[in-house]
Design an enzyme around this catalytic site. Sequence first.
Site, mmCIF file in Angstrom:
data_model
loop_
_atom_site.group_PDB
_atom_site.id
_atom_site.type_symbol
_atom_site.label_atom_id
_atom_site.label_comp_id
_atom_site.label_asym_id
_atom_site.label_seq_id
_atom_site.Cartn_x
_atom_site.Cartn_y
_atom_site.Cartn_z
ATOM 1 N N ASP A 130 0.832 -1.213 0.000
ATOM 2 C CA ASP A 130 0.000 0.000 0.000
ATOM 3 C C ASP A 130 0.867 1.264 0.000
ATOM 4 O OD1 ASP A 130 -2.268 1.510 0.063
ATOM 5 O OD2 ASP A 130 -2.788 1.059 2.143
ATOM 6 N N GLY A 131 0.342 2.315 -0.605
ATOM 7 C CA GLY A 131 0.997 3.627 -0.522
ATOM 8 C C GLY A 131 1.608 4.110 -1.823
ATOM 9 N N ARG B 54 0.229 7.710 -2.604
ATOM 10 C CA ARG B 54 0.778 8.763 -1.734
ATOM 11 C C ARG B 54 2.251 9.023 -2.032
ATOM 12 N NH1 ARG B 54 -1.224 5.985 3.464
ATOM 13 N NH2 ARG B 54 -1.817 4.458 1.887
ATOM 14 N N ARG C 154 -0.297 8.981 -9.999
ATOM 15 C CA ARG C 154 -0.486 7.739 -9.237
ATOM 16 C C ARG C 154 0.070 6.550 -10.029
ATOM 17 N NH1 ARG C 154 -3.763 7.466 -5.123
ATOM 18 N NH2 ARG C 154 -4.348 5.337 -5.641
ATOM 19 N N HIS D 287 2.540 3.327 -9.055
ATOM 20 C CA HIS D 287 2.329 1.884 -9.249
ATOM 21 C C HIS D 287 3.525 1.259 -9.982
ATOM 22 C CE1 HIS D 287 -1.568 2.203 -7.544
ATOM 23 N NE2 HIS D 287 -2.119 2.853 -8.557
ATOM 24 N N SER E 205 -7.547 -5.809 -5.826
ATOM 25 C CA SER E 205 -8.657 -6.392 -5.066
ATOM 26 C C SER E 205 -9.960 -6.270 -5.846
ATOM 27 C CB SER E 205 -8.793 -5.681 -3.723
ATOM 28 O OG SER E 205 -9.370 -4.402 -3.919
ATOM 29 N N TRP F 162 -11.785 -2.127 -8.630
ATOM 30 C CA TRP F 162 -12.463 -1.731 -9.884
ATOM 31 C C TRP F 162 -13.129 -0.367 -9.734
ATOM 32 C CZ3 TRP F 162 -11.084 -4.518 -13.883
ATOM 33 C CH2 TRP F 162 -10.785 -5.871 -13.719
ATOM 34 N N LEU G 139 10.737 -20.458 -4.677
ATOM 35 C CA LEU G 139 9.744 -19.571 -4.052
ATOM 36 C C LEU G 139 8.464 -19.598 -4.879
ATOM 37 C CD1 LEU G 139 9.093 -17.068 -2.086
ATOM 38 C CD2 LEU G 139 9.702 -15.681 -4.051
ATOM 39 N N GLU H 263 0.808 -13.499 12.083
ATOM 40 C CA GLU H 263 1.315 -12.333 12.816
ATOM 41 C C GLU H 263 1.194 -11.146 11.865
ATOM 42 O OE1 GLU H 263 2.242 -12.237 15.935
ATOM 43 O OE2 GLU H 263 1.941 -14.402 16.171
HETATM 44 C C1 FPP Z 1 -2.111 0.282 -3.155
HETATM 45 O O1 FPP Z 1 -1.564 1.580 -3.248
HETATM 46 C C2 FPP Z 1 -1.628 -0.511 -4.260
HETATM 47 C C3 FPP Z 1 -2.405 -1.119 -5.199
HETATM 48 C C4 FPP Z 1 -3.875 -1.034 -5.221
HETATM 49 C C5 FPP Z 1 -1.822 -1.892 -6.281
HETATM 50 C C6 FPP Z 1 -0.622 -2.700 -5.961
HETATM 51 C C7 FPP Z 1 0.140 -2.850 -7.191
HETATM 52 C C8 FPP Z 1 1.487 -2.783 -7.325
HETATM 53 C C9 FPP Z 1 2.421 -2.711 -6.209
HETATM 54 C C10 FPP Z 1 2.149 -2.773 -8.635
HETATM 55 C C11 FPP Z 1 1.800 -3.787 -9.602
HETATM 56 C C12 FPP Z 1 1.699 -5.178 -9.123
HETATM 57 C C13 FPP Z 1 2.167 -6.212 -9.812
HETATM 58 C C14 FPP Z 1 1.882 -7.611 -9.408
HETATM 59 C C15 FPP Z 1 2.987 -5.992 -10.986
HETATM 60 P P1 FPP Z 1 -2.548 2.790 -3.397
HETATM 61 O O2 FPP Z 1 -2.661 3.149 -4.820
HETATM 62 O O3 FPP Z 1 -3.862 2.471 -2.737
HETATM 63 O O4 FPP Z 1 -1.795 3.910 -2.625
HETATM 64 P P2 FPP Z 1 -2.458 5.077 -1.795
HETATM 65 O O5 FPP Z 1 -3.207 4.431 -0.666
HETATM 66 O O6 FPP Z 1 -1.286 5.856 -1.342
HETATM 67 O O7 FPP Z 1 -3.342 5.839 -2.728
#
Ligand code: FPP
Length: 241
Positions: A23-24, A27, A36, A40, A68, A72, A134, A208
């Site tokens: 997450d993040g 931000r 944004r 990613h 998730s 969408w 892995l 945990e």
């Molecule tokens: C949450 O950050 C992140 C996601 C919803 C997507 C996670 C995806 C990746 C790390 C990159 C691609 C993944 C793969 C498998 C190649 P956020 O956008 O909600 O951040 P925020 O809370 O700061 O807005």
Amino acid sequence: MLFKKKIEIDSSKIPKHIAIIMDGNGRWAKKRGLSRNFGHKEGSRVLKKIVRASHNLGVKYLTVYAFSTENWQRPKDEVDQLMKLILEYLRNAEEELKDHSVRIRVIGNRKGLPAEMQDEIERVEANTRNIEGLDLVIALNYGGRQEILEAVSELVAEASSGKAVEITETALAKRLYTKDIPDPDLIIRTSGEMRLSNFLLWQGTYAELFFTNVLWPDFTEEHLQEAILSYQNRQRRFGGV
Ligand code: FPP
């Protein structure tokens, strides 16, 4: 002189299965005046590093929350860019991770994904099926409640077709996307949020939890080791004493 902090983790007590809520990204990008989508992209780059680091540390399963069932709801452009990024990741993963013995698997509702993505998932899973090292489990169009509902529906359908089904934890777990994957030992969430957001609800019962303020694009191998160290200093009692 600056010395890198050395983290002493016990290599005989590495969690077998680590799951991460990455997450993040948004931000991280906003803080830098970037889009944004750029966040990613950085997130995807960091994931590659963390996969290698996990393998080097001896982790057997790494599950990451990539998209998730709720994601969408994001603006179409962001959803499209995320799909593109994930597709690219799957296309290149084999080549990029070939020295790291990584088997790739995807959990989630596949039928709800674009056809191109479904084909790519099948291809990469088939090509990496026999690799031992892995297991990188990518949660894609994944929702924990939906997963449990699908498993329950399967049990109900089997029972109503006259098949003798026992309603037990084992029977339900066998119908989850993770049927042949052990439960996570450690769940990490970055960016300071402290919730599970529909991730591995059944499987994470005794995991945990480790929360860090670090935003996912800033997450490093040292942060991973810090999480493992915290895990190693806990007493897991699984409800016992
Ligand atoms: C949450 O950050 C992140 C996601 C919803 C997507 C996670 C995806 C990746 C790390 C990159 C691609 C993944 C793969 C498998 C190649 P956020 O956008 O909600 O951040 P925020 O809370 O700061 O807005």
